[in-house]
Motif scaffolding. Sequence first.
Motif, mmCIF file in Angstrom:
data_model
loop_
_atom_site.group_PDB
_atom_site.id
_atom_site.type_symbol
_atom_site.label_atom_id
_atom_site.label_comp_id
_atom_site.label_asym_id
_atom_site.label_seq_id
_atom_site.Cartn_x
_atom_site.Cartn_y
_atom_site.Cartn_z
ATOM 1 N N TYR A 1 -5.523 -3.618 1.082
ATOM 2 C CA TYR A 1 -5.324 -2.794 2.279
ATOM 3 C C TYR A 1 -6.349 -1.666 2.382
ATOM 4 O O TYR A 1 -6.249 -0.825 3.268
ATOM 5 C CB TYR A 1 -3.913 -2.207 2.283
ATOM 6 N N ARG A 2 -7.321 -1.663 1.462
ATOM 7 C CA ARG A 2 -8.361 -0.635 1.500
ATOM 8 C C ARG A 2 -9.739 -1.290 1.403
ATOM 9 O O ARG A 2 -10.513 -0.994 0.492
ATOM 10 C CB ARG A 2 -8.176 0.350 0.341
ATOM 11 N N LEU B 1 0.850 -1.183 0.000
ATOM 12 C CA LEU B 1 0.000 0.000 0.000
ATOM 13 C C LEU B 1 0.887 1.234 0.000
ATOM 14 O O LEU B 1 1.853 1.308 0.768
ATOM 15 C CB LEU B 1 -0.903 0.014 1.240
ATOM 16 N N ASN C 1 -13.634 -2.146 1.858
ATOM 17 C CA ASN C 1 -14.818 -1.342 2.134
ATOM 18 C C ASN C 1 -16.005 -2.268 2.359
ATOM 19 O O ASN C 1 -15.854 -3.492 2.451
ATOM 20 C CB ASN C 1 -15.087 -0.343 0.998
ATOM 21 N N ARG D 1 1.716 4.430 1.335
ATOM 22 C CA ARG D 1 1.343 5.040 2.614
ATOM 23 C C ARG D 1 1.775 6.499 2.726
ATOM 24 O O ARG D 1 1.450 7.165 3.700
ATOM 25 C CB ARG D 1 1.935 4.233 3.777
#
Length: 584
Positions: A366-367, A55, A369, A57
């Motif tokens: 890593y995101r 990811l 939803n 960051r």
Amino acid sequence: MNLPTSKAQNTTIISYTVSFPEAQAHYADIEMHISDLNQDILDLKMPVWTPGSYLVREFAKNIESLSAAARTKPLAPRKINKNTWRITTKGISALTIKYRVYANENSVRTSYIDASHAFLSTSGIFIYPANMMHQPSTINIKPYKGWAQVSTSLEMVNGDPFTRRAPNYDILFDSPIEVGNQDVFGFNASGVKYEVCMYGGGNYDKERIKKDLHQIVEKEAAIYGENPNSHYVFIIHNHLKSGGGLEHLSSTVLGVSRDAYGTEKGYKNFLALAAHEHFHLWNVKRLRPVVLGPFDYDNENYTTNLWIAEGFTEYYQEIIVRRTNLYPVENYLDALVTEFNILENLPGKDVQTVAESSFDAWIKAYRPNENSANSTISYYNKGAIIGMMLDLEIINSSGGKYSLDDVMKYMYTEYYKTKKRGYTDGEFKKGFEKFAGKKLDDFYKKYINGLTPVDYNQYLGYAGYKITDELADNNDPALGLITATNGNKKVIVTSVLRGTAAYIDGINVNDELVAIDNNPITDAGTMLDGKKPGDKIQVSVTRDGLPLTIPVTLLKNARVKYQIVPVDNATPQQLQVRKKWLSL
């Protein structure tokens, strides 16, 4: 522009001093000294991601007050993009750069500093000169008041624990540093000195940990025939609630709940986590996809092979603990079938392939939803299942002569040690085929690049096992919702699973569930008591502050809960495969 020459890179001297005058406010102060410089322009960069955690960051967001000076003459660093500062250095051979880093994100992937300790995830701490990735550097730690320990895989300079040397920036960014008063103990295994550093207390038993980690290290090193380290460090952060880990070249950082060591389940999970991250010192840190090193620290590094790098490591974390005989076979089979149940209850298994899951880690893994369960899978989870499938395929087709271990050792020797580079997808496929004794085109078409449901009974059958579904005969109704109860004791929808009654009839994420057939909802777990599949109900919700009633036709709960059980009258060949697979 006069870019750095090879000669300049070979002679430039770089050092850092890290101090913590405001540790209580989560700050580290960095002084970077560069001498013997010979170029007109110096670009300083901060990585945007840390290897092992896929990811972006944006670590530069935490830098404050960057300044530069040549002796007493101030210079004027100019930021030219999100993570690069440019300094005009014509006629300047030495300069000092000062900056501050705010570190208040408590995870195994990010730096965290307070008055009790500093954890420096180095890719988010140290800026570096562009085009000088191969330069060595020295790091001097000036501890906050009362701190007495430094734990890192970086070697000491002249026996000083507070001064460490990095041979190059890839190693620096792969060598986290713990500073404080951590509890440090160690052991020797496979010819390597191991250091265990415990921060945060906990109900751990040092002697038990040393004994059991020793076994895990020895079992993993036996697969590859060597341990490539001379010194390895487990940095363990114990918090009230914690989890996860991040692998490094000669160390790892683990997050553990401080009271987890006191139960057999909690302790076994700790060993599996340690086995996972330690296994990475071969798989991904050395045996790696070709794009994962040398790293591009400015951009995403894409690969379709995280199902090997992470998924196989997840498979091995449990099989390695099994090989230590610390726990019975049943514990291993329970852990394995948990992987099955996770995958099979995800609607995303019919949408995203494991190769796509690997490639899209940067934007999806890593995101997550509210719709992730419907559209994605985990390359950890399905990769572990594929590891099992290929292990059993190889054992069975070779008559017990080979296993997945042989593939891993062959690929490590062939690509890391001999060719000194990473592997391509096609090269690893050939490695599987070499030991399976057959082409795996159809396997890849179905399970790596396709969405064919896993035939668990085919592969488990090689070892005389099969799956049964505990819920096969249930006739329970389900809405297909995941809910949470907020601080006001309201039941809020957090996810709606594809193909379920709620999905079809239009209940939405963030709806507050108020009543069913005018009966107030106080407990999401009992709201369908007395109902059956086919019933038509009225679901009262509050959506965006307004009341709404939604007619819903209940469907049968489609969840599965598999168990692994032995087949009746296993054949001698099945028992041979079982013995090889489970180290019986």
